[in-house]
Design a protein around this motif. Structure first.
Motif, mmCIF file in Angstrom:
data_model
loop_
_atom_site.group_PDB
_atom_site.id
_atom_site.type_symbol
_atom_site.label_atom_id
_atom_site.label_comp_id
_atom_site.label_asym_id
_atom_site.label_seq_id
_atom_site.Cartn_x
_atom_site.Cartn_y
_atom_site.Cartn_z
ATOM 1 N N SER A 133 -4.514 -0.515 -9.950
ATOM 2 C CA SER A 133 -3.247 -2.064 -10.219
ATOM 3 C C SER A 133 -1.881 -1.866 -11.798
ATOM 4 N N TYR A 134 -0.908 -2.495 -11.159
ATOM 5 C CA TYR A 134 0.734 -3.069 -12.757
ATOM 6 C C TYR A 134 0.794 -4.449 -12.073
ATOM 7 N N LYS A 135 0.326 -5.277 -13.331
ATOM 8 C CA LYS A 135 0.272 -6.459 -13.576
ATOM 9 C C LYS A 135 0.520 -7.300 -12.254
ATOM 10 N N ASN A 136 1.622 -7.434 -11.422
ATOM 11 C CA ASN A 136 0.575 -8.256 -10.615
ATOM 12 C C ASN A 136 0.724 -7.215 -9.180
ATOM 13 N N LEU A 137 0.529 -5.916 -9.345
ATOM 14 C CA LEU A 137 0.665 -5.147 -7.947
ATOM 15 C C LEU A 137 -0.114 -4.451 -7.955
ATOM 16 N N VAL A 138 -0.927 -4.134 -6.774
ATOM 17 C CA VAL A 138 -2.343 -3.453 -6.534
ATOM 18 C C VAL A 138 -1.703 -2.469 -5.000
ATOM 19 N N LEU A 139 -2.668 -1.508 -5.569
ATOM 20 C CA LEU A 139 -2.764 0.006 -4.429
ATOM 21 C C LEU A 139 -3.987 -0.075 -4.320
ATOM 22 N N ASP A 140 -4.109 -0.709 -3.013
ATOM 23 C CA ASP A 140 -6.077 -0.316 -1.752
ATOM 24 C C ASP A 140 -5.845 0.688 -1.428
ATOM 25 N N ARG A 141 -6.173 2.305 -1.944
ATOM 26 C CA ARG A 141 -5.976 3.667 -2.152
ATOM 27 C C ARG A 141 -6.899 3.965 -0.750
ATOM 28 N N LYS A 142 -8.216 2.695 -0.309
ATOM 29 C CA LYS A 142 -8.064 2.846 1.040
ATOM 30 C C LYS A 142 -8.016 2.931 2.312
ATOM 31 N N SER A 143 -7.131 1.633 2.375
ATOM 32 C CA SER A 143 -6.143 1.405 3.549
ATOM 33 C C SER A 143 -4.577 1.774 3.351
ATOM 34 N N ALA A 144 -4.564 2.783 2.194
ATOM 35 C CA ALA A 144 -3.268 3.273 1.968
ATOM 36 C C ALA A 144 -2.360 1.924 2.310
ATOM 37 N N SER A 145 -2.858 1.024 1.701
ATOM 38 C CA SER A 145 -1.792 -0.414 1.593
ATOM 39 C C SER A 145 -1.947 -1.561 0.358
ATOM 40 N N ALA A 146 -0.653 -1.910 0.077
ATOM 41 C CA ALA A 146 0.033 -2.571 -1.176
ATOM 42 C C ALA A 146 0.227 -4.217 -0.761
ATOM 43 N N ALA A 147 -0.343 -4.693 -2.371
ATOM 44 C CA ALA A 147 0.335 -6.190 -2.557
ATOM 45 C C ALA A 147 0.879 -6.592 -3.614
ATOM 46 N N VAL A 148 1.572 -7.609 -3.918
ATOM 47 C CA VAL A 148 1.754 -8.343 -4.638
ATOM 48 C C VAL A 148 1.788 -10.167 -4.900
ATOM 49 N N ASN A 149 1.164 -10.133 -6.016
ATOM 50 C CA ASN A 149 0.567 -11.744 -5.844
ATOM 51 C C ASN A 149 -0.450 -12.387 -4.774
ATOM 52 N N GLY A 150 -1.286 -11.550 -4.438
ATOM 53 C CA GLY A 150 -2.119 -11.073 -2.837
ATOM 54 C C GLY A 150 -1.376 -11.419 -1.924
ATOM 55 N N LYS A 151 0.159 -10.972 -2.260
ATOM 56 C CA LYS A 151 0.998 -11.133 -0.466
ATOM 57 C C LYS A 151 1.369 -9.588 -0.340
ATOM 58 N N PRO A 152 1.093 -9.195 1.355
ATOM 59 C CA PRO A 152 1.009 -7.781 1.498
ATOM 60 C C PRO A 152 2.790 -7.275 1.239
ATOM 61 N N LEU A 153 2.637 -6.436 0.698
ATOM 62 C CA LEU A 153 3.770 -5.251 -0.282
ATOM 63 C C LEU A 153 3.781 -4.715 1.296
ATOM 64 N N SER A 154 5.185 -4.775 2.278
ATOM 65 C CA SER A 154 5.404 -3.512 3.340
ATOM 66 C C SER A 154 5.685 -2.306 2.681
ATOM 67 N N LEU A 155 5.745 -1.228 2.932
ATOM 68 C CA LEU A 155 5.615 0.180 2.173
ATOM 69 C C LEU A 155 5.723 1.099 3.664
ATOM 70 N N THR A 156 6.851 2.595 3.522
ATOM 71 C CA THR A 156 6.905 3.297 4.069
ATOM 72 C C THR A 156 5.652 4.541 3.388
ATOM 73 N N VAL A 157 5.755 5.417 4.086
ATOM 74 C CA VAL A 157 5.460 6.295 3.905
ATOM 75 C C VAL A 157 5.171 7.263 2.036
ATOM 76 N N LYS A 158 6.695 7.078 2.107
ATOM 77 C CA LYS A 158 7.642 7.500 1.490
ATOM 78 C C LYS A 158 7.291 6.777 -0.458
ATOM 79 N N GLU A 159 7.968 5.620 -0.088
ATOM 80 C CA GLU A 159 7.686 4.558 -1.513
ATOM 81 C C GLU A 159 6.207 4.167 -1.188
ATOM 82 N N TYR A 160 5.317 4.315 -0.780
ATOM 83 C CA TYR A 160 4.004 4.197 -1.290
ATOM 84 C C TYR A 160 3.981 5.514 -1.655
#
Length: 231
Positions: A133-160
């Motif tokens: 986590s950093y500021k309001n950004l959270v990366l869930d490495r178990k599901s390879a997903s991301a969220a900002v302020n609790g909202k899903p952040l859609s990322l490509t593999v490279k962006e992630y």
């Protein structure tokens, strides 16, 4: 692993699929854009897409945009369009790599392996902290997903992968070559356009969910780092 080959030229389609099969991959093919989007949407256990841009019914650009609306599956564009702008546009839309026709089959396999390796690494969580986590950004490495302020952040593999690298090293300044070689796992040959486009996409996506915060700082002439958090 199963790879979707989207190519309307039957001979090139067959050549690519034969090469992939010889290297241990299962393949499925589509010869137009509409069919390609349908196959990806249905799942079919596809690990990667090789996508031509000039397709019947629906262009490869449109296919890429539509796929990115619902999936972060790795996509490598394979196209006769050799203009730098075509590569930039494809990467900006979410492509993970770009190969220009005519291409060497050995190069194709190396590019496929590199993209899949990054995708698998992003999803391999057995020996890592499950969340970063950093500021309001959270990366869930178990599901390879991301969220900002609790909202899903859609990322490509490279962006992630870029965000994961930055969050794992919150005080480190990464040069463009550091980022490229770490994320793309290939030698860096002044590929600053690729890195810059991905950074721009990441910033734009985060900004939409958290317009009042800055997350990534550009250190001119040196590279990128996370913005310092004020005490």
């Amino acid at each position: 692993m199963k790879i979707l080959v989207v190519e309307d030229d039957k001979e090139i389609n067959r050549l690519i699929r034969d090469c992939l099969s010889d290297n241990g991959y299962e393949t499925i093919s589509a010869e137009n854009g509409l069919e390609a989007v349908r196959i990806v949407r249905e799942g079919n256990d596809i690990s990667l897409v090789l996508l031509d841009l000039m397709l019947p019914f629906q262009s490869g650009d449109t296919v890429l945009r539509k796929v990115r609306e619902f999936s972060d599956i790795p996509v490598i564009v394979v196209s006769a369009k050799s203009m730098v702008q075509s590569k930039v546009d494809a990467i900006r839309m979410g492509a993970d790599d770009y190969i220009t026709k005519p291409f060497d089959l050995d190069e194709l396999i190396v590019r496929v392996e590199a993209v899949l390796r990054r995708a698998l690494k992003s999803g391999n969580t057995s020996e890592k902290a499950e969340c970063l986590s950093y500021k309001n950004l959270v990366l869930d490495r178990k599901s390879a997903s991301a969220a900002v302020n609790g909202k899903p952040l859609s990322l490509t593999v490279k962006e992630y992968a870029i965000l994961e690298l930055l969050l794992m090293n919150p005080k480190k300044l990464f040069s463009k070559s550091n980022l490229f070689e770490s994320v793309w796992n290939e030698p860096y040959f002044n590929e600053d356009t690729t890195v810059k486009v991905h950074m721009s996409n990441i910033r734009s996506k985060i900004k939409k969910l958290d317009p009042d915060e800055e997350y990534i700082e550009t250190v001119w002439g040196m590279g990128y780092k996370l913005c310092a958090v004020l005490p």
